[in-house]
Design an enzyme around this catalytic site. Structure first.
Site, PDB file in Angstrom:
ATOM      1  N   TYR A 139      -1.952  -0.367  10.124  1.00 14.92           N
ATOM      2  CA  TYR A 139      -1.680  -0.995   8.879  1.00 14.92           C
ATOM      3  C   TYR A 139      -0.343  -0.075   8.355  1.00 14.92           C
ATOM      4  O   TYR A 139       0.396  -0.930   7.470  1.00 14.92           O
ATOM      5  CB  TYR A 139      -3.387  -0.199   8.155  1.00 14.92           C
ATOM      6  CG  TYR A 139      -3.333  -0.423   6.926  1.00 14.92           C
ATOM      7  CD1 TYR A 139      -3.877  -2.043   6.577  1.00 14.92           C
ATOM      8  CD2 TYR A 139      -2.804   0.553   5.594  1.00 14.92           C
ATOM      9  CE1 TYR A 139      -3.851  -1.889   4.813  1.00 14.92           C
ATOM     10  CE2 TYR A 139      -2.975  -0.278   4.736  1.00 14.92           C
ATOM     11  CZ  TYR A 139      -3.734  -1.102   3.735  1.00 14.92           C
ATOM     12  OH  TYR A 139      -4.027  -1.280   3.045  1.00 14.92           O
ATOM     13  N   SER A 146       0.722  -1.294  -0.209  1.00 12.93           N
ATOM     14  CA  SER A 146      -0.271   0.033  -0.281  1.00 12.93           C
ATOM     15  C   SER A 146       0.945   1.125   0.046  1.00 12.93           C
ATOM     16  O   SER A 146       1.848   1.037   0.336  1.00 12.93           O
ATOM     17  CB  SER A 146      -0.596   0.298   1.859  1.00 12.93           C
ATOM     18  OG  SER A 146      -1.656   1.632   1.639  1.00 12.93           O
ATOM     19  N   SER A 202       2.554  -2.149   9.199  1.00 10.88           N
ATOM     20  CA  SER A 202       2.169  -3.838   8.547  1.00 10.88           C
ATOM     21  C   SER A 202       2.598  -3.960   6.721  1.00 10.88           C
ATOM     22  O   SER A 202       3.332  -4.843   6.234  1.00 10.88           O
ATOM     23  CB  SER A 202       0.995  -4.399   8.329  1.00 10.88           C
ATOM     24  OG  SER A 202       0.404  -4.149   7.752  1.00 10.88           O
ATOM     25  N   LYS A 203       2.186  -2.433   6.526  1.00  8.66           N
ATOM     26  CA  LYS A 203       2.870  -2.288   4.652  1.00  8.66           C
ATOM     27  C   LYS A 203       4.312  -2.553   5.023  1.00  8.66           C
ATOM     28  O   LYS A 203       5.311  -2.307   3.655  1.00  8.66           O
ATOM     29  CB  LYS A 203       2.184  -1.378   4.120  1.00  8.66           C
ATOM     30  CG  LYS A 203       0.496  -2.280   4.197  1.00  8.66           C
ATOM     31  CD  LYS A 203       0.530  -3.279   3.743  1.00  8.66           C
ATOM     32  CE  LYS A 203      -0.926  -3.740   3.209  1.00  8.66           C
ATOM     33  NZ  LYS A 203      -1.521  -4.896   2.876  1.00  8.66           N
TER      34      LYS A 203
END
Length: 257
Positions: free
Chosen positions: A161, A148, A164-165
């Site tokens: 998020y 992302s 994690s990306k």
């Protein structure tokens, strides 16, 4: 007259696609199947998997596997079942993921660990299984992780998020070096905001002005799942033969601003 070579032809190749019941995963499964691939499709949504399998009847073999990818130890047996049903793998596309908008003051340990497990640890385990002689078909190897732009740009409430990306991107670079001698390429795709069911659920929290403001962050507007699937196919097929360890940004210009 010779038939022109199609470098996107995936005939005879077997790909495992996670998150295949909807959104980017569904579009990816459909496109890879149209390009001739056999598929093992994985998701927690059993009804969604059945619908995709029914849609793809009449082409190459499509085997659905309902799995909770936050259960990391269960991934290796899952891959074993995929290989038993459909033959050795030529590639993996990890589209499954959890996206949650949670301010840091309310972020809980179990919440960010679930996000990290599905988005990053599951990807690592899938890559690890591809290193096995029993799993990898031995040629045309390609692993694609859906990352992302949030791994490169900050956003309020996207801490877990984004973490994690960003970790996924770094992990993929190192994994690409380890798997290169086996002929397996490893790449990420970093989408911007794509019109998936997940975005639509998030969009219900916005008024019209907020939605327009988010869309305006993309000079080319919101993306469609097919835009990301096209990029996946490029990296999965021989068109991506000399690409590994990269993060392909497919974001409608989001990061250019």
């Amino acid at each position: 007259m010779n038939t022109p070579l199609n470098p996107l032809d995936l005939s005879g190749r077997h790909f495992l696609v996670t998150g295949a019941s909807s959104g980017i995963g569904r579009s990816t499964a459909i496109l890879l199947h149209r390009l001739g691939a056999r598929l093992s499709i994985v998701d927690l949504d059993e009804a969604g998997l059945s619908a995709v399998q029914a849609e793809l009847r009449g082409g190459g073999q499509v085997e659905p596997h309902r799995t909770d990818l936050s259960d990391i130890p269960a991934i290796e047996p899952l891959v074993g079942r995929c290989v038993a049903a459909n033959g050795p793998l030529h590639g993996v596309v990890h589209c499954a993921g959890i996206q949650a908008i949670v301010p840091v003051r309310t972020l809980q340990v179990e919440g960010w660990r679930k996000i990290f497990a599905v988005n990053t640890e599951a990807a690592l385990m899938l890559g690890k299984t591809m290193s096995s002689r029993k799993v990898y078909a031995g040629e045309h190897g390609s692993i694609v992780f859906i990352s992302s732009v949030m791994g490169m740009a900050g956003s309020i409430g996207a801490i877990a998020y984004s973490m994690s990306k960003a970790a996924l991107d770094g992990m993929a670079r190192s994994l690409s070096l380890e798997l290169a001698p086996r002929g397996i390429r490893v790449n990420c795709i970093a989408p911007g905001f794509v019109q998936t069911p997940l975005l639509e659920r998030t969009g219900k929290l916005w008024d019209e002005g907020q939605r327009k403001a988010v869309e305006d962050l993309h000079p080319l507007g919101f993306g469609k799942p097919e835009d990301i699937a096209n990029a996946v196919a490029f990296l999965a097929a021989d068109t991506g033969r000399w690409i590994t360890g990269s993060v392909m940004v497919v974001d409608g210009g989001y990061l250019a601003r």
